[in-house]
Design an enzyme around this catalytic site. Structure first.
Site, PDB file in Angstrom:
ATOM      1  N   SER A 103      52.444   0.983 -14.158  1.00  0.00           N
ATOM      2  CA  SER A 103      51.712   1.809 -13.189  1.00  0.00           C
ATOM      3  C   SER A 103      51.001   2.978 -13.868  1.00  0.00           C
ATOM      4  O   SER A 103      49.965   3.443 -13.393  1.00  0.00           O
ATOM      5  CB  SER A 103      52.671   2.341 -12.122  1.00  0.00           C
ATOM      6  N   ASP A 153      65.325  -4.568  -6.896  1.00  0.00           N
ATOM      7  CA  ASP A 153      65.424  -4.249  -8.316  1.00  0.00           C
ATOM      8  C   ASP A 153      66.283  -3.012  -8.573  1.00  0.00           C
ATOM      9  O   ASP A 153      67.003  -2.951  -9.571  1.00  0.00           O
ATOM     10  CB  ASP A 153      64.022  -4.023  -8.885  1.00  0.00           C
ATOM     11  N   GLY A 154      66.209  -2.022  -7.679  1.00  0.00           N
ATOM     12  CA  GLY A 154      67.031  -0.829  -7.855  1.00  0.00           C
ATOM     13  C   GLY A 154      68.509  -1.158  -7.844  1.00  0.00           C
ATOM     14  O   GLY A 154      69.286  -0.652  -8.658  1.00  0.00           O
ATOM     15  N   ALA A 206      61.822  -4.990 -20.772  1.00  0.00           N
ATOM     16  CA  ALA A 206      62.218  -5.359 -19.408  1.00  0.00           C
ATOM     17  C   ALA A 206      61.640  -4.399 -18.382  1.00  0.00           C
ATOM     18  O   ALA A 206      61.344  -4.786 -17.246  1.00  0.00           O
ATOM     19  CB  ALA A 206      63.740  -5.402 -19.294  1.00  0.00           C
TER      20      ALA A 206
END
Length: 253
Positions: free
Chosen positions: A159, A43-44, A151
């Protein structure tokens, strides 16, 4: 008809190996010449690819060669052309951040997931929160706070016990990180058009940093954040596995 594909990969060996294999099968063009960009990584790296290609208006299809891969599709070297032709498209707008540090320097950055403010010292941060010119919280004592897009609502925001937002929702999530005062304040849902400002109270005693998709700025004085509708990131997903479905499924995991 063959699609013009630009393959971009993270530095991880598994991603570089995948890129070489895919280029051997499908060819490769420069991103400026591509009809679609295929990003190989986690994802990064997907976020970095979206930032790098935002001026091209070209869709990006990710395949997971990283860790989590929430924004990615499953990796496969076969049937890529068919998967790209039938992919579902999600369009997201990033957040635009303006930040001034204690030395008076202005910083700008874009964030696809979230802009977060985090304490940068041993003491809790003190933040004043203003929305569209009206002070909504004169003092939030906390480890930090963040503003997330739909998104990005399943990332750091989730978190920190923030809400997951439907991808088509015209709202942003403002979420506190370990709030101490008001102790039970968990954040707010704001219109996508809102301008949110954070002022750091006692910045010398309680230093705060700002982070926009891993672009970090130290010793912040104030930060202004708003959605940037003029920038449209186009992300492709396999049918039935689009971003909306992923956001719903995450809530039942």
């Amino acid at each position: 008809m063959t699609l013009r594909i630009a393959f971009m990969a993270s530095n991880a060996p598994v991603a570089q190996t995948a890129r070489a294999a895919l280029i051997g099968r499908y060819g490769d063009v420069a991103p400026e010449e591509a009809e679609v960009v295929v990003a190989l990584g986690g994802d990064g790296f997907m976020l970095r690819t979206l930032h790098l290609t935002q001026e091209l208006a070209v869709p990006v299809y990710g395949m997971n060669r990283g860790t989590i891969g929430f924004l990615m599709n499953e990796y496969s070297e076969t049937d890529l052309l068919d998967r790209l032709r039938h992919a579902e498209e999600a369009v997201i707008n990033p957040l635009s951040m303006r930040a001034v540090d204690q030395a008076g320097h202005l910083h700008r950055a874009l964030a696809i997931n979230e802009v977060s403010l985090l304490r940068a010292g041993p003491q809790a941060a003190k933040l004043k929160i203003t929305v569209d010119g009206r002070v909504r919280l004169a003092e939030l004592v906390c480890d930090g706070a963040l503003l997330a897009t739909p998104a990005g609502s399943t990332a750091y925001n989730y978190s920190a016990h923030g809400p997951i937002l439907p991808i088509g929702a015209d709202v942003l999530a403002l979420t506190a990180i370990a709030a101490f005062r008001p102790r039970r304040w968990r954040g707010a849902l704001l219109p996508k058009t809102a301008m949110v400002r954070f002022d750091v109270v006692e910045p010398d005693k309680r230093p705060v940093m700002a982070d926009a998709d891993s672009i970090s700025i130290m010793d912040i004085d104030w930060v202004e954040i708003r959605s940037e509708p003029s920038i449209r990131h186009r992300i492709l997903f396999d049918p039935g596995h689009g971003l909306e479905e992923r956001l719903i499924s995450e809530q039942f995991a």
